[in-house]
Write an enzyme that holds these catalytic residues in place. Structure first.
Site, PDB file in Angstrom:
ATOM      1  N   GLU A 158       9.658   8.551 -17.335  1.00  0.00           N
ATOM      2  CA  GLU A 158       8.825   8.898 -17.458  1.00  0.00           C
ATOM      3  C   GLU A 158       8.014   8.154 -18.529  1.00  0.00           C
ATOM      4  O   GLU A 158       7.048   8.130 -18.430  1.00  0.00           O
ATOM      5  CB  GLU A 158       9.075  10.444 -16.912  1.00  0.00           C
ATOM      6  CG  GLU A 158       8.883  10.436 -15.656  1.00  0.00           C
ATOM      7  CD  GLU A 158       9.039  12.236 -15.573  1.00  0.00           C
ATOM      8  OE1 GLU A 158       8.227  13.400 -15.161  1.00  0.00           O
ATOM      9  OE2 GLU A 158      10.445  12.699 -15.764  1.00  0.00           O
TER      10      GLU A 158
ATOM     11  N   SER B 191      15.676  21.472 -17.040  1.00  0.00           N
ATOM     12  CA  SER B 191      14.005  22.265 -17.094  1.00  0.00           C
ATOM     13  C   SER B 191      14.366  23.303 -18.142  1.00  0.00           C
ATOM     14  O   SER B 191      15.827  24.266 -17.618  1.00  0.00           O
ATOM     15  CB  SER B 191      13.532  22.534 -16.173  1.00  0.00           C
ATOM     16  OG  SER B 191      12.922  23.886 -16.239  1.00  0.00           O
TER      17      SER B 191
ATOM     18  N   HIS C  69       0.913  -1.083   0.101  1.00  0.00           N
ATOM     19  CA  HIS C  69       0.105  -0.106  -0.210  1.00  0.00           C
ATOM     20  C   HIS C  69       1.395   1.102  -0.216  1.00  0.00           C
ATOM     21  O   HIS C  69       0.105   2.404   0.591  1.00  0.00           O
ATOM     22  CB  HIS C  69      -0.863   0.257   1.115  1.00  0.00           C
ATOM     23  CG  HIS C  69      -1.412  -1.044   1.570  1.00  0.00           C
ATOM     24  ND1 HIS C  69      -3.306  -1.187   0.909  1.00  0.00           N
ATOM     25  CD2 HIS C  69      -1.153  -2.174   2.012  1.00  0.00           C
ATOM     26  CE1 HIS C  69      -3.741  -2.660   1.183  1.00  0.00           C
ATOM     27  NE2 HIS C  69      -2.457  -3.620   2.123  1.00  0.00           N
TER      28      HIS C  69
ATOM     29  N   LYS D  60      16.587  22.452 -11.432  1.00  0.00           N
ATOM     30  CA  LYS D  60      16.010  20.823 -11.828  1.00  0.00           C
ATOM     31  C   LYS D  60      17.191  19.773 -12.954  1.00  0.00           C
ATOM     32  O   LYS D  60      17.961  19.850 -13.559  1.00  0.00           O
ATOM     33  CB  LYS D  60      14.555  20.750 -13.342  1.00  0.00           C
ATOM     34  CG  LYS D  60      13.494  21.140 -12.352  1.00  0.00           C
ATOM     35  CD  LYS D  60      12.836  21.053 -10.682  1.00  0.00           C
ATOM     36  CE  LYS D  60      12.480  20.202 -11.490  1.00  0.00           C
ATOM     37  NZ  LYS D  60      10.516  20.009 -11.865  1.00  0.00           N
TER      38      LYS D  60
END
Ligand code: ARG
Length: 456
Positions: A289, A276, A155, A282
């Protein structure tokens, strides 16, 4: 002129030509089309359907065409619809009327089924190689990080401590099943369709076994109608590919989470991250992804082909031309994902300090305390209740289980003794789980050795 123009009075509408043409994408099958045609003419000559001389002329022509295509000198024509007719037309241009004998005892329906099977067989071998490569990377990484302990989750809540190696091996086994699914798919792809004709075989005395042997097929299909109407092998591949992508996607999701500051479990090498355009600080995990994201298109291709096939009467229908783009895209997507995953993972490092301090928190050793009480004779349910209360006390007092004094333990059960402390370090907690397939160091090392031998 169209290869099938005899029956027609009017030219094909330009838009229809464009709409029905598949050359834009099926040119990718050229190599397999030529390979299949060469095996076919060899068989025609062997069965004395064409002469030896005709065979030689046709094979020479086809080999020249192969060279033309590979050097970029071949002009693909939309008006010739597909790869089969582009090649056949060029053959006749080159060697004259004898080129027209190539298509004896054959239809584009069994021809395209053959090309697809030859293509997929080769791709399956490549993809299986890439799966094995990723499995090797996982074994190596597991071995290198054998001593690092991390929290295991259910979980997404900290559950019990495990080893990083154990977590990596979980993916190793998912990939192992993917490999097996691809092997199953290979076996069902590796059946010769040629000779099924348009739908009802042929009147010529052909030798299908000979063609199967020429092309390395394990079997010859046994029902012509089934053969030209079947795309199960593509669906099966898309399904296996979907499952494989699903596994890579889950792993990607974990890597994305684990690189977040909130976790800081791993560091993905700079070479596999991007920055970024506005936020200078970043470092984004774009590769996992995108692998996670591209899983969607592979599922889409599976649904697309299942839907294309569901209402088709036997045998061939033009709808089936829609089997190709999804397959090609799936192959490209899968190969790209597997290749990048191996390279990225090989350079991913684990933050031991952070993983272990996280494993220490969240009462991941609570089950060990319960097991301790069970060993001393308490029924498990009672032990569970005692430890639940102990954990609640710790939360309220802002303590870890290992910080409790003997007086505190005693409040929850008289059974607790000094030996409790040794039972609840994360190392003893992990290494006590030495059941087959468990995270204990001894067991994980056994599995790594076993799998290394298997892959060698
Ligand atoms: N381009 C076609 C396809 O990919 C080849 C088979 C065509 N057969 C036919 N009867 N029109 O499906």
């Amino acid at each position: 002129m169209k290869l099938w123009g005899g029956r027609f009075k009017a030219d094909t509408d330009r838009l229809v030509e464009e709409y029905t043409s598949s050359i834009g994408f099926d040119k990718r099958l050229y190599k397999y089309d030529i390979q299949g045609s060469i095996a076919h003419v060899k068989m025609l000559a062997k069965c004395e359907i064409i002469t030896e001389q005709e065979r030689e002329q046709i094979i020479a022509g086809l080999e020249e065409i192969l060279a033309e295509i590979e050097s970029g000198d071949f002009e693909f024509q939309v008006s010739l619809e597909d790869i089969h007719m582009n090649i056949e037309q060029r053959l006749t241009e080159k060697i004259g009327a004898v080129g027209g004998k190539l298509h004896t005892a054959r239809s584009r329906n069994d021809q395209v089924a053959l090309d697809m099977r030859l293509y997929l067989r080769e791709q399956l071998e490549d993809i299986q190689g890439l799966v094995r490569k990723l499995q090797q990377v996982l074994l190596k990484l597991a071995e290198e990080n054998i001593d690092i302990i991390m929290p295991g989750y259910t979980h997404l809540q900290r559950a019990q401590p495990i080893r990083v190696a154990h977590h990596l091996l979980a993916y190793y086994y998912k990939l192992d099943r993917d490999y097996q699914r691809l092997s199953d798919c290979y076996a069902r792809t590796n059946v010769l369709p040629l000779g099924a004709g348009a739908l009802a075989g042929t009147t010529f005395p052909i030798d299908r076994q000979f063609v199967a042997e020429e092309l390395g097929f394990a079997e010859v299909s046994q029902n012509s109608l089934d053969t030209v109407s079947d795309r199960d092998f593509v669906i099966e591949f898309l399904s296996s590919a979907s499952t494989l992508m699903m596994h890579l996607s889950r792993f990607s999701e974990e890597l994305v989470l684990w690189t977040a500051k909130e976790f800081e479990f791993v560091d993905i090498d700079d070479a596999f991250c991007t920055g970024s355009s506005i936020m200078p600080q970043k470092k984004n995990p774009d590769v996992p992804e995108l692998i996670r994201g591209k899983t969607g298109r592979v599922y889409g291709h599976l649904m697309q082909l299942l839907t294309v096939m569901k209402g088709l009467p036997l045998a061939y229908n033009k709808d089936m031309q829609e089997d190709k783009e999804g397959l090609f895209d799936t192959v490209d997507t899968l190969k790209g994902a597997l290749e990048l995953f191996s390279r990225m993972l090989a350079k991913t490092t684990f933050n031991q300090q952070r993983l272990e301090s996280t494993a220490e928190e969240g009462f991941t050793n609570a089950t060990d305390v319960a097991d301790y009480l069970v060993e001393k004779g308490l029924p498990f349910r009672e032990a569970h209740e005692v430890v639940g209360k102990t954990v609640l006390y710790c939360i309220e007092e802002n303590k870890k289980l290992r910080d409790l004094t003997m007086e505190e333990w005693d409040k929850f059960s008289a059974v607790f003794d000094e030996d409790i402390y040794a039972k609840i370090t994360i190392e003893s907690s992990v290494d006590a789980r030495s059941s087959v397939g468990g995270p204990a160091k001894k067991e994980v090392l056994r599995v790594i050795e076993q799998e290394k031998t298997k892959l060698a």
